[in-house]
Scaffold this active site. Structure first.
Site: not given
Ligand code: NAD
Length: 392
Positions: A151, A290, A319, A343
């Site tokens: 997503n 989050r 949530q 959400h």
């Molecule tokens: P991903 O794993 O591809 O990317 C996450 C990035 O965050 C990585 O590059 C990682 O190095 C970086 N990261 C981790 N800790 C960090 C920190 N302390 N400071 C800076 N960067 C940091 O994940 P993604 O697919 O891009 O998704 C990211 C997040 O988005 C998910 O874990 C989820 O919590 C959230 N998300 C929300 C929804 C929604 O419906 N709102 C849907 C999907 C994902």
């Protein structure tokens, strides 16, 4: 047959047995292990789910898994929260697989992990597994898999929309129209162009990078990112994004900050009162990652004082968010700046089809002993398999 009768009876008598479970007293029944029991905690989709079968993430439509699992002789239990019965399924009926979604999460605490003696696999139908105590899963050799990438476009589009609606002061403008009013100056006094602004993402993974890609045509002054994992040079060059390694310096340079990193020990409360002081006065903040990455009260206070001009997102520290959650109604001094929604950014119907399919293939791999796609593995057997959930 006796075993099935016991299970049937257990189901009918959930409250009594669950009470036993809580008091820790031995039940009069010895619960058998059902073959490959799969427990799913989804959410009650009500009338919408009955009318719209593509709402796959709901209890009613159960990710499209019910008939498929049943045909193979597996037990499939679907609940809408971590209620007495789902606890029973994990602890006594010994469910082996737990499927949850982040949208209406079933929180799997360490306490529950410790009691769920037969649990071997947690599948997140979506992306983001922080509702599971991942360190407990590591300790208890429970694997945690997500449908990575399922997503990420859905969320990136929502982020761009949220940036625009804050910068352009859209929500108060629409509310004015619904009220029957027409006072352009009241809206225009706080409406800007995105062109020429500095936009930065905390986290430049799948979503953060897609946000940067989508912002390129807006001719922002600069695109920045903060992430302990640097982008490959070619990827950074393709969107002309500059990495800033210090978080305070990063936020002090941004007109718009968007949060796109997972929630883990290193990001919980990352955007707090102290960090907000380093934001540009009147910056906009968008968080679809989050809720708990941003301190609830510090954000509300920063919006109220005008330190932030706007806050938008779809994720909440709890949530479903309680009715009186301050983020529902918080406003900037001009009465706008709130772009909060439930959400749903990652659960468009397009996304649901992708994460339902992905959850099914993870389950199929597990049940047939095939290897999993490595990009989906968050926690493998006894260790993290991703670098995205914190630097360890
Ligand atoms: P991903 O794993 O591809 O990317 C996450 C990035 O965050 C990585 O590059 C990682 O190095 C970086 N990261 C981790 N800790 C960090 C920190 N302390 N400071 C800076 N960067 C940091 O994940 P993604 O697919 O891009 O998704 C990211 C997040 O988005 C998910 O874990 C989820 O919590 C959230 N998300 C929300 C929804 C929604 O419906 N709102 C849907 C999907 C994902």
């Amino acid at each position: 047959r006796v075993e099935w009768e016991v299970i049937k009876k257990a189901r009918e008598e959930v409250p009594t047995i669950a009470l036993d479970e809580r008091s820790g007293e031995e039940s009069e029944y010895e619960f058998p292990t059902l073959p490959d029991t799969v427990l799913a905690i989804l959410y009650d989709g009500g009338k919408a789910a009955e009318e719209e079968p593509r709402l796959l993430g709901t209890v009613e439509n159960s990710l499209g898994l019910a008939d498929w699992l049943k045909a193979q002789g597996h037990e499939f239990i679907v609940r809408q929260s971590v209620d007495d019965y789902s606890i029973l399924a994990l602890t006594r009926l010994k469910a082996e697989v737990l499927i949850t979604t982040p949208f209406h999460p079933g929180y799997l605490t360490r306490e529950l992990v410790e009691k769920a003696k037969n649990l071997k696999l947690c599948i997140t139908a979506g992306v983001g597994s922080d509702h599971i105590d991942l360190n407990a899963a590591v300790d208890h050799r429970i694997q945690v898999l997500e449908v990575s990438g399922s997503n990420v476009v859905s969320v990136a589009e929502h982020v761009v929309m949220s940036i625009l609606l804050l910068v352009r002061n859209f929500v108060p403008a629409h509310e004015m129209i619904e009220r029957g009013d027409w006072q352009v100056s009241d809206i225009a006094r706080n409406a800007f162009d995105l062109e020429g602004k500095v936009v930065g993402t905390i986290g430049a993974g799948r979503i953060g990078y897609r946000v940067l890609q989508r912002l390129v045509p807006f001719d922002c002054k600069e695109l920045l990112y903060y992430d302990y994992a640097p982008l490959p040079a070619a990827a950074a060059e393709a969107v002309k994004a500059r990495r800033v390694e210090d978080l305070k310096t990063f936020v002090s340079q941004c007109d718009v900050v968007t949060v796109n990193c997972p929630l883990h020990e290193g990001t919980r409360g990352l955007v707090n009162a102290e960090l907000l002081k380093h934001f540009k006065k009147g910056a906009w903040l968008v968080n679809t990652a989050r809720g708990a990455i941003c301190d609830k009260d510090a954000v509300a206070a920063a919006l109220k004082s005008g330190q932030l001009s706007g806050y938008a997102g779809d994720v909440w520290n709890v949530q479903p968010a309680p009715k009186d959650h301050v983020w529902r109604t918080m406003k900037n001094p001009l009465g706008g700046g709130n772009g909060m929604v439930p959400h749903y950014s990652g659960t468009t119907l397009d996304a649901q089809a992708r994460y339902a399919n992905g959850a099914r293939s993870i389950l199929e791999n597990y049940l047939t002993g095939k290897p999993q796609d490595p990009q989906n593995i968050i926690v493998g057997i006894g260790k993290y398999e991703t670098k995205a959930y914190g630097q360890r």
